[in-house]
Design a protein around this motif. Sequence first.
Motif, PDB file in Angstrom:
ATOM      1  N   THR A 267       0.824  -1.210   0.000  1.00  0.00           N
ATOM      2  CA  THR A 267       0.000   0.000   0.000  1.00  0.00           C
ATOM      3  C   THR A 267       0.858   1.259   0.000  1.00  0.00           C
ATOM      4  O   THR A 267       0.615   2.202  -0.768  1.00  0.00           O
ATOM      5  CB  THR A 267      -0.933  -0.001   1.216  1.00  0.00           C
ATOM      6  N   ILE A 268       1.864   1.296   0.853  1.00  0.00           N
ATOM      7  CA  ILE A 268       2.751   2.463   0.910  1.00  0.00           C
ATOM      8  C   ILE A 268       3.512   2.616  -0.399  1.00  0.00           C
ATOM      9  O   ILE A 268       3.677   3.729  -0.926  1.00  0.00           O
ATOM     10  CB  ILE A 268       3.724   2.331   2.102  1.00  0.00           C
ATOM     11  N   TYR A 269       3.959   1.497  -0.949  1.00  0.00           N
ATOM     12  CA  TYR A 269       4.685   1.501  -2.223  1.00  0.00           C
ATOM     13  C   TYR A 269       3.804   2.051  -3.348  1.00  0.00           C
ATOM     14  O   TYR A 269       4.201   2.933  -4.120  1.00  0.00           O
ATOM     15  CB  TYR A 269       5.128   0.063  -2.517  1.00  0.00           C
ATOM     16  N   GLU A 270       2.572   1.550  -3.427  1.00  0.00           N
ATOM     17  CA  GLU A 270       1.653   1.982  -4.484  1.00  0.00           C
ATOM     18  C   GLU A 270       1.321   3.461  -4.353  1.00  0.00           C
ATOM     19  O   GLU A 270       1.282   4.195  -5.358  1.00  0.00           O
ATOM     20  CB  GLU A 270       0.369   1.145  -4.413  1.00  0.00           C
ATOM     21  N   THR A 271       1.081   3.923  -3.126  1.00  0.00           N
ATOM     22  CA  THR A 271       0.752   5.335  -2.910  1.00  0.00           C
ATOM     23  C   THR A 271       1.911   6.240  -3.314  1.00  0.00           C
ATOM     24  O   THR A 271       1.719   7.283  -3.958  1.00  0.00           O
ATOM     25  CB  THR A 271       0.399   5.571  -1.428  1.00  0.00           C
ATOM     26  N   THR A 272       3.125   5.835  -2.949  1.00  0.00           N
ATOM     27  CA  THR A 272       4.310   6.625  -3.303  1.00  0.00           C
ATOM     28  C   THR A 272       4.444   6.760  -4.817  1.00  0.00           C
ATOM     29  O   THR A 272       4.668   7.857  -5.350  1.00  0.00           O
ATOM     30  CB  THR A 272       5.574   5.964  -2.720  1.00  0.00           C
ATOM     31  N   ILE A 273       4.308   5.644  -5.529  1.00  0.00           N
ATOM     32  CA  ILE A 273       4.448   5.670  -6.988  1.00  0.00           C
ATOM     33  C   ILE A 273       3.346   6.504  -7.628  1.00  0.00           C
ATOM     34  O   ILE A 273       3.588   7.249  -8.598  1.00  0.00           O
ATOM     35  CB  ILE A 273       4.432   4.230  -7.544  1.00  0.00           C
ATOM     36  N   THR A 274       2.128   6.425  -7.089  1.00  0.00           N
ATOM     37  CA  THR A 274       1.019   7.203  -7.649  1.00  0.00           C
ATOM     38  C   THR A 274       1.276   8.701  -7.528  1.00  0.00           C
ATOM     39  O   THR A 274       1.027   9.473  -8.470  1.00  0.00           O
ATOM     40  CB  THR A 274      -0.294   6.838  -6.938  1.00  0.00           C
ATOM     41  N   ILE A 275       1.797   9.129  -6.385  1.00  0.00           N
ATOM     42  CA  ILE A 275       2.114  10.560  -6.178  1.00  0.00           C
ATOM     43  C   ILE A 275       3.213  11.004  -7.145  1.00  0.00           C
ATOM     44  O   ILE A 275       3.123  12.052  -7.785  1.00  0.00           O
ATOM     45  CB  ILE A 275       2.540  10.805  -4.716  1.00  0.00           C
ATOM     46  N   VAL A 276       4.250  10.174  -7.269  1.00  0.00           N
ATOM     47  CA  VAL A 276       5.366  10.518  -8.159  1.00  0.00           C
ATOM     48  C   VAL A 276       4.898  10.572  -9.608  1.00  0.00           C
ATOM     49  O   VAL A 276       5.288  11.468 -10.375  1.00  0.00           O
ATOM     50  CB  VAL A 276       6.514   9.498  -7.983  1.00  0.00           C
ATOM     51  N   ASN A 277       4.047   9.624 -10.012  1.00  0.00           N
ATOM     52  CA  ASN A 277       3.544   9.599 -11.388  1.00  0.00           C
ATOM     53  C   ASN A 277       2.702  10.832 -11.708  1.00  0.00           C
ATOM     54  O   ASN A 277       2.805  11.423 -12.796  1.00  0.00           O
ATOM     55  CB  ASN A 277       2.717   8.336 -11.627  1.00  0.00           C
ATOM     56  N   GLY A 278       1.833  11.211 -10.758  1.00  0.00           N
ATOM     57  CA  GLY A 278       1.032  12.412 -10.972  1.00  0.00           C
ATOM     58  C   GLY A 278       1.899  13.646 -11.134  1.00  0.00           C
ATOM     59  O   GLY A 278       1.626  14.520 -11.986  1.00  0.00           O
ATOM     60  N   SER A 279       2.955  13.728 -10.331  1.00  0.00           N
ATOM     61  CA  SER A 279       3.865  14.874 -10.426  1.00  0.00           C
ATOM     62  C   SER A 279       4.574  14.891 -11.784  1.00  0.00           C
ATOM     63  O   SER A 279       4.821  15.962 -12.351  1.00  0.00           O
ATOM     64  CB  SER A 279       4.904  14.805  -9.298  1.00  0.00           C
ATOM     65  N   LEU A 280       4.898  13.703 -12.322  1.00  0.00           N
ATOM     66  CA  LEU A 280       5.564  13.632 -13.628  1.00  0.00           C
ATOM     67  C   LEU A 280       4.661  14.198 -14.727  1.00  0.00           C
ATOM     68  O   LEU A 280       5.118  14.963 -15.588  1.00  0.00           O
ATOM     69  CB  LEU A 280       5.922  12.176 -13.949  1.00  0.00           C
ATOM     70  N   ILE A 281       3.375  13.814 -14.706  1.00  0.00           N
ATOM     71  CA  ILE A 281       2.449  14.301 -15.736  1.00  0.00           C
ATOM     72  C   ILE A 281       2.318  15.822 -15.683  1.00  0.00           C
ATOM     73  O   ILE A 281       2.421  16.522 -16.704  1.00  0.00           O
ATOM     74  CB  ILE A 281       1.066  13.629 -15.569  1.00  0.00           C
ATOM     75  N   VAL A 282       2.118  16.336 -14.466  1.00  0.00           N
ATOM     76  CA  VAL A 282       1.951  17.790 -14.314  1.00  0.00           C
ATOM     77  C   VAL A 282       3.216  18.524 -14.738  1.00  0.00           C
ATOM     78  O   VAL A 282       3.175  19.503 -15.499  1.00  0.00           O
ATOM     79  CB  VAL A 282       1.589  18.128 -12.855  1.00  0.00           C
ATOM     80  N   ILE A 312       3.950   6.182 -19.857  1.00  0.00           N
ATOM     81  CA  ILE A 312       4.912   5.789 -18.810  1.00  0.00           C
ATOM     82  C   ILE A 312       4.212   5.706 -17.465  1.00  0.00           C
ATOM     83  O   ILE A 312       4.502   4.815 -16.644  1.00  0.00           O
ATOM     84  CB  ILE A 312       6.094   6.776 -18.769  1.00  0.00           C
ATOM     85  N   ASN A 313       3.293   6.618 -17.211  1.00  0.00           N
ATOM     86  CA  ASN A 313       2.533   6.587 -15.961  1.00  0.00           C
ATOM     87  C   ASN A 313       1.777   5.267 -15.822  1.00  0.00           C
ATOM     88  O   ASN A 313       1.821   4.606 -14.778  1.00  0.00           O
ATOM     89  CB  ASN A 313       1.564   7.768 -15.931  1.00  0.00           C
ATOM     90  N   ASN A 314       1.065   4.886 -16.895  1.00  0.00           N
ATOM     91  CA  ASN A 314       0.325   3.626 -16.857  1.00  0.00           C
ATOM     92  C   ASN A 314       1.272   2.428 -16.731  1.00  0.00           C
ATOM     93  O   ASN A 314       1.008   1.475 -15.991  1.00  0.00           O
ATOM     94  CB  ASN A 314      -0.517   3.476 -18.120  1.00  0.00           C
ATOM     95  N   MET A 315       2.376   2.514 -17.464  1.00  0.00           N
ATOM     96  CA  MET A 315       3.317   1.405 -17.468  1.00  0.00           C
ATOM     97  C   MET A 315       4.043   1.280 -16.137  1.00  0.00           C
ATOM     98  O   MET A 315       4.371   0.174 -15.692  1.00  0.00           O
ATOM     99  CB  MET A 315       4.323   1.599 -18.604  1.00  0.00           C
ATOM    100  N   SER A 316       4.285   2.423 -15.472  1.00  0.00           N
ATOM    101  CA  SER A 316       4.994   2.372 -14.194  1.00  0.00           C
ATOM    102  C   SER A 316       4.158   1.677 -13.128  1.00  0.00           C
ATOM    103  O   SER A 316       4.685   0.977 -12.255  1.00  0.00           O
ATOM    104  CB  SER A 316       5.367   3.776 -13.734  1.00  0.00           C
TER     105      SER A 316
END
Length: 621
Positions: A267-282, A312-316
């Motif tokens: 859960t912590i791993y998934e949440t971290t990656i989701t935040i990082v991915n959102g920041s990449l798109i923005v 990349i977001n989806n793939m990550s």
Amino acid sequence: MLRWFESFIDPYKHKIIEQPPERLAPFFWYFLRQAWGAFAILIVMGFAAGAVELALFAFLGQLVDLAKSSASPENFFRDHSGLLLTMAAVAAIARPLLFGLHAIIVNQVVIGNFTHLIRWQTHRYVLRQSLHYFQNDFAGRIANKIMQTGQALRGSVVQAVDALWFVTVYTAGAVVMFFQADPRLAIPLMIWLAIYIGAIVYFVPRMKNQSTVMSEARSTLTGRIVDSYTNIMTVKLFAHTHGEDAYAKEAMDDNTIEFHKMLRISTIYETTITIVNGSLIVATCGLALWLWGQGSITLGAIAVAVSLVIRINNMSGWIMWVMANIFENIGTVQEGMETISKPIMVQDANEAKHLRVPHGEVRFDGVTFHYGQKDGLMEKLNLTIRSGEKIGLIGRSGAGKSTLVNLLLRFHDLEGGRILIDGQDIAHMTQDSLRSQIGVVTQDTSLLHRSVRDNISYGRPDATEAEVISAAKRAHAHEFIQGLVDLRGRKGYDARVGERGVKLSGGQRQRVAIARVLLKNAPILVLDEATSALDSEVEAAIQEQLYNLMEGKTVIAIAHRLSTIAAMDRLIVMDRGQVIEDGAHDELLRKGGVYAQLWHRQSGGFILEDDDGNGIDAVAL
């Protein structure tokens, strides 16, 4: 065509039975090297698939720029027909072909046969482990390791070769494309990549370690459940279903606790990656629009950048779970390897010979054995059983009778001395040839969950149907066998006997076991309370066949009921691993020793221990 691919890997080609490596990386390579061609093709497929995907994104950007700069939209297809047809061929032909071949390699070549290759080789090795190995573990747990390890090893390698190689090519290509448009456009992607790799480095090893613990807990749970099912008769007889519930619940609770620990990390791993991915798109979209506003990049570059970071977001997210699965599988493999890759304690010597038994003399020459302890059981035991001689072993529980037989069968290696059969040291003979020359009927007979015919012919697999039936008749088993019917309607000799023979009574199992040994017709015979499960009438009938079976053979008979072995050529009284009396029945009676005391106390009775467990006593029936 698919069937040709399914024969690419032969799971049975590797004939050598050897210990798999005890370290993780060599353990993986031990199996991978046997199917390296399939995985080499997967690597090429991953590289090609990544290149095709990048080409399509590059074409998207080029298409946007061409459309923006086109002076006559109505002539767009005519002006750029070559490029459009090329990319159409890539999208409609090359890409499906590559991904189709990839699916064939994974599904037809690797998943089935490579998994079976691992399971087959690990099963063959484990099957040759010493008796001690199986006595110290759950059978269900060992089987679970065999099944899980093959699947987990295959899964981790396929995912690593397939996904990681594909993503590496894909991400590296994206960085190059961003640099070509404007080096500044690659900055968010580079920062994201560093954080993403850092998250993987931090979380994945923790998931791998927790997976190892979880796999062990799962195997323990499986072992306990299988143990309850295997011994269901004992569970029912002692009305202990609630106790078995508690026994399984304890293991299930442990498994749940470890599983929850894994889920917390996930859960912590998934949440971290989701935040990082959102920041990449923005960051990428904002930077791309700013650079376009500055005139540094084209609209096509924006289209490529935005579509790539979304991809990349989806793939990550996909690769996040791929990495988690890879390391979870690695943990499962490591935990299974610790069970599978143990050295075999009892092995054939180098250049071991095939045992020949022309006469059947057995000699224990200074035999010392303490089950690995400093002292205790058997110290420099000397005993000679002449060719064709029939001896009876007598002694309280723990006196060393069964140990003596187990050492003769070489279930354990001696700690000192030798055991000779017709002058041949059994330590220098192959185990299979040794045991093929010894027929054994034990008190606790366990049959294979196969047909009655298969169980009897286990004594001699090349026996004819007539020979199987003849052995059954001699063991007084033919009559009840003819009346057997299993749940699938199979009758007589085709009927299945249930796990460990539970569908048969104790006496029926014993008669099938006797038929099996009659068919084997080995020159050395061991009878360990061979008729204890039979009623008096059947025992009397079978005794005659046992006497016929013993004719011309060297016989070692263990019995607590003295009347069953009094007629033997010699009687050996054992205590604490030593022979304390040796002689024929009448001779021992005249000596007035331990055997004489037992005989006078017992009239068809059984030997018992006293309260201290030191002496030998008897109770009359």
